[in-house]
Scaffold this motif. Structure first.
Motif, mmCIF file in Angstrom:
data_model
loop_
_atom_site.group_PDB
_atom_site.id
_atom_site.type_symbol
_atom_site.label_atom_id
_atom_site.label_comp_id
_atom_site.label_asym_id
_atom_site.label_seq_id
_atom_site.Cartn_x
_atom_site.Cartn_y
_atom_site.Cartn_z
ATOM 1 N N GLY A 79 1.223 4.794 3.313
ATOM 2 C CA GLY A 79 2.402 4.128 2.746
ATOM 3 C C GLY A 79 3.479 5.147 2.436
ATOM 4 N N GLY A 96 -0.146 -1.098 4.859
ATOM 5 C CA GLY A 96 -0.763 0.239 4.783
ATOM 6 C C GLY A 96 -1.889 0.272 3.769
ATOM 7 N N PRO A 147 -6.345 -0.611 3.012
ATOM 8 C CA PRO A 147 -7.610 -0.487 3.756
ATOM 9 C C PRO A 147 -7.770 -1.603 4.802
ATOM 10 C CG PRO A 147 -7.947 -0.021 1.436
ATOM 11 C CD PRO A 147 -6.533 -0.474 1.562
ATOM 12 N N TRP A 191 -13.059 3.633 0.184
ATOM 13 C CA TRP A 191 -13.066 2.564 1.193
ATOM 14 C C TRP A 191 -13.297 3.116 2.597
ATOM 15 C CZ3 TRP A 191 -9.965 2.268 5.409
ATOM 16 C CH2 TRP A 191 -8.809 3.055 5.419
ATOM 17 N N GLY A 238 0.850 -1.197 0.000
ATOM 18 C CA GLY A 238 0.000 0.000 0.000
ATOM 19 C C GLY A 238 0.880 1.239 0.000
ATOM 20 N N LYS A 240 -3.092 0.890 11.951
ATOM 21 C CA LYS A 240 -4.301 0.796 12.774
ATOM 22 C C LYS A 240 -5.534 0.918 11.881
ATOM 23 C CE LYS A 240 -5.535 4.957 11.943
ATOM 24 N NZ LYS A 240 -6.786 5.258 11.256
HETATM 25 N N1 LIG Z 1 -1.510 5.777 11.772
HETATM 26 C C1 LIG Z 1 -2.267 6.734 11.239
HETATM 27 O O1 LIG Z 1 -2.443 7.815 11.783
HETATM 28 C C2 LIG Z 1 -2.930 6.489 9.916
HETATM 29 C C3 LIG Z 1 -3.228 7.560 9.077
HETATM 30 C C4 LIG Z 1 -3.838 7.292 7.850
HETATM 31 C C5 LIG Z 1 -4.197 5.995 7.514
HETATM 32 N N2 LIG Z 1 -3.918 4.972 8.375
HETATM 33 C C6 LIG Z 1 -4.303 3.588 8.032
HETATM 34 O O2 LIG Z 1 -3.561 3.182 6.887
HETATM 35 C C7 LIG Z 1 -4.372 2.366 6.060
HETATM 36 C C8 LIG Z 1 -4.406 2.976 4.660
HETATM 37 O O3 LIG Z 1 -4.934 4.288 4.728
HETATM 38 P P1 LIG Z 1 -4.536 5.404 3.650
HETATM 39 O O4 LIG Z 1 -4.997 6.694 4.180
HETATM 40 O O5 LIG Z 1 -3.119 5.257 3.261
HETATM 41 O O6 LIG Z 1 -5.469 4.961 2.439
HETATM 42 P P2 LIG Z 1 -5.208 5.252 0.894
HETATM 43 O O7 LIG Z 1 -6.499 4.961 0.216
HETATM 44 O O8 LIG Z 1 -4.553 6.586 0.708
HETATM 45 O O9 LIG Z 1 -4.107 4.165 0.468
HETATM 46 C C9 LIG Z 1 -4.371 2.792 0.473
HETATM 47 C C10 LIG Z 1 -3.622 2.190 -0.711
HETATM 48 O O10 LIG Z 1 -3.746 0.760 -0.638
HETATM 49 C C11 LIG Z 1 -3.887 0.282 -1.976
HETATM 50 N N3 LIG Z 1 -4.499 -1.039 -1.892
HETATM 51 C C12 LIG Z 1 -5.786 -1.345 -1.591
HETATM 52 N N4 LIG Z 1 -5.945 -2.686 -1.534
HETATM 53 C C13 LIG Z 1 -4.725 -3.224 -1.792
HETATM 54 C C14 LIG Z 1 -4.251 -4.558 -1.863
HETATM 55 N N5 LIG Z 1 -5.075 -5.599 -1.635
HETATM 56 N N6 LIG Z 1 -2.937 -4.766 -2.174
HETATM 57 C C15 LIG Z 1 -2.123 -3.703 -2.412
HETATM 58 N N7 LIG Z 1 -2.523 -2.414 -2.348
HETATM 59 C C16 LIG Z 1 -3.806 -2.186 -2.031
HETATM 60 C C17 LIG Z 1 -4.737 1.321 -2.669
HETATM 61 O O11 LIG Z 1 -4.580 1.260 -4.074
HETATM 62 C C18 LIG Z 1 -4.187 2.624 -2.070
HETATM 63 O O12 LIG Z 1 -3.163 3.189 -2.857
HETATM 64 C C19 LIG Z 1 -5.735 2.277 6.738
HETATM 65 O O13 LIG Z 1 -5.804 1.101 7.500
HETATM 66 C C20 LIG Z 1 -5.769 3.484 7.653
HETATM 67 O O14 LIG Z 1 -6.579 3.296 8.796
HETATM 68 C C21 LIG Z 1 -3.284 5.194 9.549
#
Ligand SMILES: NC(=O)c1ccc[n+]([C@@H]2O[C@H](COP(=O)([O-])OP(=O)(O)OC[C@H]3O[C@@H](n4cnc5c(N)ncnc54)[C@H](O)[C@@H]3O)[C@@H](O)[C@H]2O)c1
Length: 356
Positions: free
Chosen positions: A16, A74, A76, A167, A11, A98
């Motif tokens: 990521g 990283g 969904p 998502w 991700g 998380k």
């Molecule tokens: N620690 C924190 O403060 C924090 C902040 C933001 C997000 N997060 C967590 O990080 C995770 C991702 O959130 P985000 O904001 O980066 O979302 P995002 O939508 O920006 O990124 C997720 C990425 O995962 C990819 N993806 C989806 N399914 C996939 C798979 N099966 N294999 C490979 N890639 C795949 C998508 O194409 C996308 O680019 C969530 O679980 C979110 O809760 C945590």
């Protein structure tokens, strides 16, 4: 010098990218060798930006690569447990975003996989590594607050629904709205600061007054107006612990209320209290029959919580020590979140089932 730990990131979206930035700050300790994303273009452009050697065609390929010792998840919430279990079974260390899983049943799968593995599993809760919470924890550890019998934690965003229709706002992919998104951070931090009491019952309520009307939209993520919104935008809960202490949790993505949009925690102890608001905090007590308080701030030159979290993960991988946010804390959080959603659905108090 010890060999660098080889890291693979599944991700390469928002979080990521944050992990890529943090590992880049620790070039002597780790190297990100491999990344992957369903959006190949995105992964390739990140690989170019951060000079990553390999873009894997799938998460499975990345997990089984000989060039990966530790996997960062990283993606969904729906996919956390699937890849965490796969990585642990493949003998890899895991840093999982998380919430640990989309629900407690899937979190339990991670617990079981971890029990059979001698590798490190850590949930990415960077709030535990923020400067002011660390200062408060130091005082809690010295016993300055006495017995913490009650706490109040939350995060009210005035207008902050992330990625409407993506998502984030689909129950089947996220498991919920602000409660599982930002509430899990505050739940995690509050339980940690309270000394990890065991939650036993929950009364909770959730509401969706903004999302379904396409209101309350924030700046995180890009809306998909053809998508779905079937999660809450506000949640409140009272959580009772085995030792009699209680925690109230209140979170929103959107609300008509005067809020500073900052996370907060108030710890109420028999000898003293602590209040955290964003990057600042206060310690409170009573002496000479007078209320007394001391302020805490984040130092101006602070290196940041995320680099501390990343360094801690790498240290655990190197030494085999238990991370401060292990699978049990993620499982506990998932149990409480499930119970809040169930309580809201049924209208009743829910007794937490630790045997799921
Ligand atoms: N620690 C924190 O403060 C924090 C902040 C933001 C997000 N997060 C967590 O990080 C995770 C991702 O959130 P985000 O904001 O980066 O979302 P995002 O939508 O920006 O990124 C997720 C990425 O995962 C990819 N993806 C989806 N399914 C996939 C798979 N099966 N294999 C490979 N890639 C795949 C998508 O194409 C996308 O680019 C969530 O679980 C979110 O809760 C945590």
């Amino acid at each position: 010098m010890a060999e660098k730990i080889k890291v693979g990131i599944i991700g390469t979206g928002n979080i990521g990218n944050v992990h890529l930035q943090e590992f880049a700050k620790l070039p002597d300790e780790a190297v990100v060798t491999t990344i992957t994303d369903l959006k190949t273009d995105l992964a390739e452009s990140r690989a170019e930006t951060y000079n990553i050697a390999h873009v894997a065609s799938s998460a499975e390929e990345l997990i089984h690569s000989k060039d990966v010792d530790a996997v960062v998840i990283g993606v969904p919430n729906l996919f956390h447990a699937k890849y965490a279990v796969m990585a642990l079974e493949a003998g890899k260390h895991v840093l999982c975003e998380k919430p640990m899983a989309i629900n407690a049943l899937e979190a339990r799968d991670i617990m079981r996989a971890k029990q059979k593995s001698d590798k490190v599993f850590m949930v990415s809760h960077q709030q535990r590594w923020e400067a002011v919470p660390m200062q408060i924890l130091d005082q809690v550890g010295r016993g300055e607050l006495g017995h913490i019998y009650s706490a109040k934690a939350g995060w009210y965003r005035r207008k902050g629904i992330p990625g409407w229709g993506t998502w984030f706002t689909r129950m089947d992919q996220s498991g919920g709205g602000p409660l599982i998104d930002i509430g899990v951070h505050m739940l995690d931090l509050a339980l940690y600061m309270m000394g990890n009491p065991k939650p036993v019952s929950v009364f909770g309520t959730t509401y969706a007054e903004f999302g379904p009307k396409r209101k309350g939209i924030g700046t995180w993520g890009t809306p998909d107006w053809n998508g779905v919104y079937d999660v809450e935008d506000l949640a409140t809960a009272l959580i009772r612990m085995e030792d009699g202490s209680t925690l109230t949790l209140e979170v929103s993505w959107a609300v008509n209320m005067d809020t500073d949009n900052e996370p907060f925690i108030h710890l109420m102890g028999s000898e003293g209290g602590a209040s955290l608001r964003g990057n600042t905090g206060k310690l409170l007590t009573e002496k000479f029959n007078q209320p007394m308080e001391t302020s805490m701030t984040t130092p101006a030159n602070d290196e940041g919580c995320r680099v501390r979290l990343t360094r801690h993960f790498l240290d655990c991988v190197r030494t085999g020590k238990q991370p401060i946010s292990p699978a049990l804390s993620g499982f506990t959080n998932n149990l409480v979140l499930d119970a809040i959603y169930e309580s809201s659905r049924t209208g009743h108090e829910v007794i937490i089932n630790w045997d799921v």
